[in-house]
Design a protein around this motif. Structure first.
Motif, PDB file in Angstrom:
ATOM      1  N   TYR A 162       1.843  -2.854   0.999  1.00  0.00           N
ATOM      2  CA  TYR A 162       1.926  -2.068   0.740  1.00  0.00           C
ATOM      3  C   TYR A 162       2.996  -0.668  -0.120  1.00  0.00           C
ATOM      4  CZ  TYR A 162       0.073   2.880   0.891  1.00  0.00           C
ATOM      5  OH  TYR A 162       0.429   3.836   0.600  1.00  0.00           O
ATOM      6  N   LEU A 163       3.880  -1.268   1.102  1.00  0.00           N
ATOM      7  CA  LEU A 163       4.493  -0.894   0.971  1.00  0.00           C
ATOM      8  C   LEU A 163       5.832  -0.371  -0.679  1.00  0.00           C
ATOM      9  CD1 LEU A 163       6.217   0.020   4.277  1.00  0.00           C
ATOM     10  CD2 LEU A 163       5.000   2.216   3.503  1.00  0.00           C
ATOM     11  N   SER A 164       5.385  -2.504  -0.676  1.00  0.00           N
ATOM     12  CA  SER A 164       6.345  -2.568  -1.587  1.00  0.00           C
ATOM     13  C   SER A 164       5.656  -1.951  -3.589  1.00  0.00           C
ATOM     14  CB  SER A 164       6.440  -4.172  -1.976  1.00  0.00           C
ATOM     15  OG  SER A 164       4.944  -4.905  -2.172  1.00  0.00           O
ATOM     16  N   LEU A 165       4.984  -1.487  -2.625  1.00  0.00           N
ATOM     17  CA  LEU A 165       4.091  -1.009  -3.929  1.00  0.00           C
ATOM     18  C   LEU A 165       4.459   0.609  -4.312  1.00  0.00           C
ATOM     19  CD1 LEU A 165       0.887  -3.026  -4.298  1.00  0.00           C
ATOM     20  CD2 LEU A 165       2.673  -2.991  -6.150  1.00  0.00           C
ATOM     21  N   ALA A 166       3.593   1.316  -2.075  1.00  0.00           N
ATOM     22  CA  ALA A 166       3.674   2.894  -2.316  1.00  0.00           C
ATOM     23  C   ALA A 166       5.193   2.775  -2.541  1.00  0.00           C
ATOM     24  CB  ALA A 166       3.135   2.350  -1.212  1.00  0.00           C
ATOM     25  N   LEU A 167       6.275   2.866  -2.007  1.00  0.00           N
ATOM     26  CA  LEU A 167       7.580   3.436  -1.681  1.00  0.00           C
ATOM     27  C   LEU A 167       7.673   3.936  -3.420  1.00  0.00           C
ATOM     28  CD1 LEU A 167       9.518   2.818   0.967  1.00  0.00           C
ATOM     29  CD2 LEU A 167       7.334   4.121   0.858  1.00  0.00           C
ATOM     30  N   PRO A 168       8.167   3.136  -4.152  1.00  0.00           N
ATOM     31  CA  PRO A 168       8.271   3.532  -5.826  1.00  0.00           C
ATOM     32  C   PRO A 168       7.885   4.319  -6.205  1.00  0.00           C
ATOM     33  CG  PRO A 168       7.950   1.210  -5.081  1.00  0.00           C
ATOM     34  CD  PRO A 168       7.954   1.130  -3.898  1.00  0.00           C
ATOM     35  N   LEU A 169       6.149   4.111  -6.466  1.00  0.00           N
ATOM     36  CA  LEU A 169       5.184   5.211  -6.701  1.00  0.00           C
ATOM     37  C   LEU A 169       5.007   6.754  -6.291  1.00  0.00           C
ATOM     38  CD1 LEU A 169       3.144   5.444  -8.333  1.00  0.00           C
ATOM     39  CD2 LEU A 169       1.293   4.726  -6.348  1.00  0.00           C
ATOM     40  N   ARG A 170       5.630   6.462  -4.779  1.00  0.00           N
ATOM     41  CA  ARG A 170       6.068   7.764  -3.888  1.00  0.00           C
ATOM     42  C   ARG A 170       6.701   8.543  -4.615  1.00  0.00           C
ATOM     43  NH1 ARG A 170       4.507  10.403  -0.035  1.00  0.00           N
ATOM     44  NH2 ARG A 170       6.809  10.802   0.838  1.00  0.00           N
ATOM     45  N   LYS A 171       7.973   8.312  -5.331  1.00  0.00           N
ATOM     46  CA  LYS A 171       9.247   8.993  -5.889  1.00  0.00           C
ATOM     47  C   LYS A 171       9.033   8.864  -6.626  1.00  0.00           C
ATOM     48  CE  LYS A 171      12.780   5.140  -4.315  1.00  0.00           C
ATOM     49  NZ  LYS A 171      12.614   5.550  -3.723  1.00  0.00           N
ATOM     50  N   VAL A 172       7.601   8.771  -7.546  1.00  0.00           N
ATOM     51  CA  VAL A 172       7.241   9.753  -8.734  1.00  0.00           C
ATOM     52  C   VAL A 172       5.889  11.098  -8.351  1.00  0.00           C
ATOM     53  CG1 VAL A 172       5.887   9.567 -11.101  1.00  0.00           C
ATOM     54  CG2 VAL A 172       7.965   7.965 -10.047  1.00  0.00           C
ATOM     55  N   THR A 173       5.359  10.015  -7.420  1.00  0.00           N
ATOM     56  CA  THR A 173       4.331  10.928  -7.442  1.00  0.00           C
ATOM     57  C   THR A 173       4.331  12.469  -5.807  1.00  0.00           C
ATOM     58  OG1 THR A 173       3.232  10.470  -5.315  1.00  0.00           O
ATOM     59  CG2 THR A 173       2.906   9.496  -7.143  1.00  0.00           C
ATOM     60  N   VAL A 174       5.704  12.926  -5.660  1.00  0.00           N
ATOM     61  CA  VAL A 174       5.931  13.457  -4.698  1.00  0.00           C
ATOM     62  C   VAL A 174       6.902  14.535  -5.381  1.00  0.00           C
ATOM     63  CG1 VAL A 174       6.578  12.427  -2.843  1.00  0.00           C
ATOM     64  CG2 VAL A 174       8.559  12.660  -4.747  1.00  0.00           C
ATOM     65  N   LEU A 175       6.920  14.443  -6.850  1.00  0.00           N
ATOM     66  CA  LEU A 175       7.388  15.194  -7.733  1.00  0.00           C
ATOM     67  C   LEU A 175       6.459  15.807  -8.875  1.00  0.00           C
ATOM     68  CD1 LEU A 175      10.158  12.968  -9.690  1.00  0.00           C
ATOM     69  CD2 LEU A 175      10.638  14.899  -7.141  1.00  0.00           C
ATOM     70  N   LEU A 176       5.233  15.703  -8.111  1.00  0.00           N
ATOM     71  CA  LEU A 176       4.131  15.639  -9.938  1.00  0.00           C
ATOM     72  C   LEU A 176       3.295  17.115  -9.011  1.00  0.00           C
ATOM     73  CD1 LEU A 176       2.279  12.496 -10.460  1.00  0.00           C
ATOM     74  CD2 LEU A 176       3.621  13.394 -11.660  1.00  0.00           C
ATOM     75  N   PRO A 177       3.009  18.077  -9.975  1.00  0.00           N
ATOM     76  CA  PRO A 177       2.182  18.780  -9.257  1.00  0.00           C
ATOM     77  C   PRO A 177       0.278  18.594  -8.925  1.00  0.00           C
ATOM     78  CG  PRO A 177       2.117  19.112 -11.609  1.00  0.00           C
ATOM     79  CD  PRO A 177       3.351  18.164 -11.469  1.00  0.00           C
ATOM     80  N   HIS A 178       0.007  19.445  -7.886  1.00  0.00           N
ATOM     81  CA  HIS A 178      -1.466  19.320  -7.480  1.00  0.00           C
ATOM     82  C   HIS A 178      -2.080  18.829  -8.604  1.00  0.00           C
ATOM     83  CE1 HIS A 178      -4.678  19.804  -4.585  1.00  0.00           C
ATOM     84  NE2 HIS A 178      -4.423  20.526  -5.946  1.00  0.00           N
ATOM     85  N   LYS A 179      -2.483  19.768  -9.467  1.00  0.00           N
ATOM     86  CA  LYS A 179      -3.402  18.807  -9.986  1.00  0.00           C
ATOM     87  C   LYS A 179      -3.556  17.744 -11.289  1.00  0.00           C
ATOM     88  CE  LYS A 179      -5.143  23.312 -11.344  1.00  0.00           C
ATOM     89  NZ  LYS A 179      -5.461  24.516 -13.070  1.00  0.00           N
ATOM     90  N   MET A 180      -2.232  17.262 -10.898  1.00  0.00           N
ATOM     91  CA  MET A 180      -1.917  16.410 -11.778  1.00  0.00           C
ATOM     92  C   MET A 180      -1.887  15.016 -10.903  1.00  0.00           C
ATOM     93  SD  MET A 180       2.074  16.650 -14.159  1.00  0.00           S
ATOM     94  CE  MET A 180       1.163  14.724 -14.980  1.00  0.00           C
TER      95      MET A 180
END
Length: 273
Positions: A162-180
């Motif tokens: 799970y972390l092999s997928l989630a951690l790279p994705l989080r590098k992007v999602t923590v920067l996204l605005p709430h609605k996105m």
């Protein structure tokens, strides 16, 4: 494992993230807000009967989900600790029982030391605090001798795929605005629901958690669960040794661990008499 601190105000940013999250996702329906789920979080480390008649602090109360669970199983008084803008939602969701609740708009490390508590719980909170040691010390001081602290943490063991997928994705999602991020959560929830269905047939990774927990959530709560994984500025996935050290280094004795569904850690410790 920890994610690197990217800003000097990571703690404040994480608190702000959760204020926004819990203001948007306000409800705790069905199984998600049930005593049954609280028993699952505690596992064999603490019986729900052990909460009856006790004074309990809940560190990181969010929308009041755990506060209501604790009162449902018989806590006589709950100290609800929440530093974010979610305090307003917390009060709204617990207004019918406000006479049994003390609301503290404080970070966990500011918990008063003179509370003489029977128990301190913190479910899904400490893994979002860059330096949780002061929170554990504050919990220790607020407990009576013989009082118990029990926390639930993201686990590293069992989550490697799970972390092999989630951690790279989080590098992007923590920067996204709430609605996105909300929109992305709607899309990923479809994939998650499909995966839950497949887990009913095949022995896929995290099958126990998918079938035993997420399958019981409403689709709205599944969207929240996805958002909750991708939103906070900081998240740490604890190894067994790190989870045990969190309480033992905070002064607690009789530290016990429960590997919940093989993917997360519930940790319990007692303040020596």
């Amino acid at each position: 494992m920890p994610e690197p601190a990217s800003t000097p105000n990571l703690k404040d940013q994480t608190i702000a993230d959760f204020g926004e999250q819990w203001t948007a996702f306000r409800e705790n329906p069905d199984y998600y807000g049930s005593a049954e789920l609280l028993a699952d979080l505690f596992g064999p480390l603490l019986s729900l009967d052990d909460i009856k008649g006790k004074t309990v602090a809940d560190i990181g109360s969010g929308t009041g989900r755990i506060v209501n669970m604790l009162l449902d199983v018989g806590a006589s008084r709950v100290i609800a600790v929440e530093p974010s803008a979610a305090m307003r939602v917390l009060k709204e969701n617990t207004i019918a029982r406000a006479d049994k609740i003390e609301y503290l708009a404080l970070a966990g490390d500011q918990l008063p030391s003179d509370l003489d508590l029977d128990c301190v719980v913190s479910m899904g909170v400490l893994h979002h605090i860059p330096d949780p040691a002061p929170v554990v010390r504050a919990a220790f001081k607020a407990l009576r001798a013989g009082g118990r602290c029990i926390v639930w943490l993201y686990g590293y063991e069992g989550n490697e795929t799970y972390l092999s997928l989630a951690l790279p994705l989080r590098k992007v999602t923590v920067l996204l605005p709430h609605k996105m991020l909300v929109a992305l959560s709607y899309i990923l929830e479809i994939a998650l629901t499909t995966y839950i269905g497949l887990c009913r047939i095949f022995p896929l990774p995290m099958r126990s958690y998918m079938r035993g927990v997420l399958a019981k959530f409403t689709r709205e709560v599944r969207r929240l669960t996805i958002y909750d994984q991708l939103n906070p500025a900081y998240a740490k996935y604890y190894t067994r040794a790190e989870a045990e050290a969190l309480l033992s280094e905070g002064g607690f004795a009789d530290v016990q661990l429960y590997h919940r569904h093989g993917y997360s850690w519930t940790v319990s410790g007692v303040k020596p008499t």
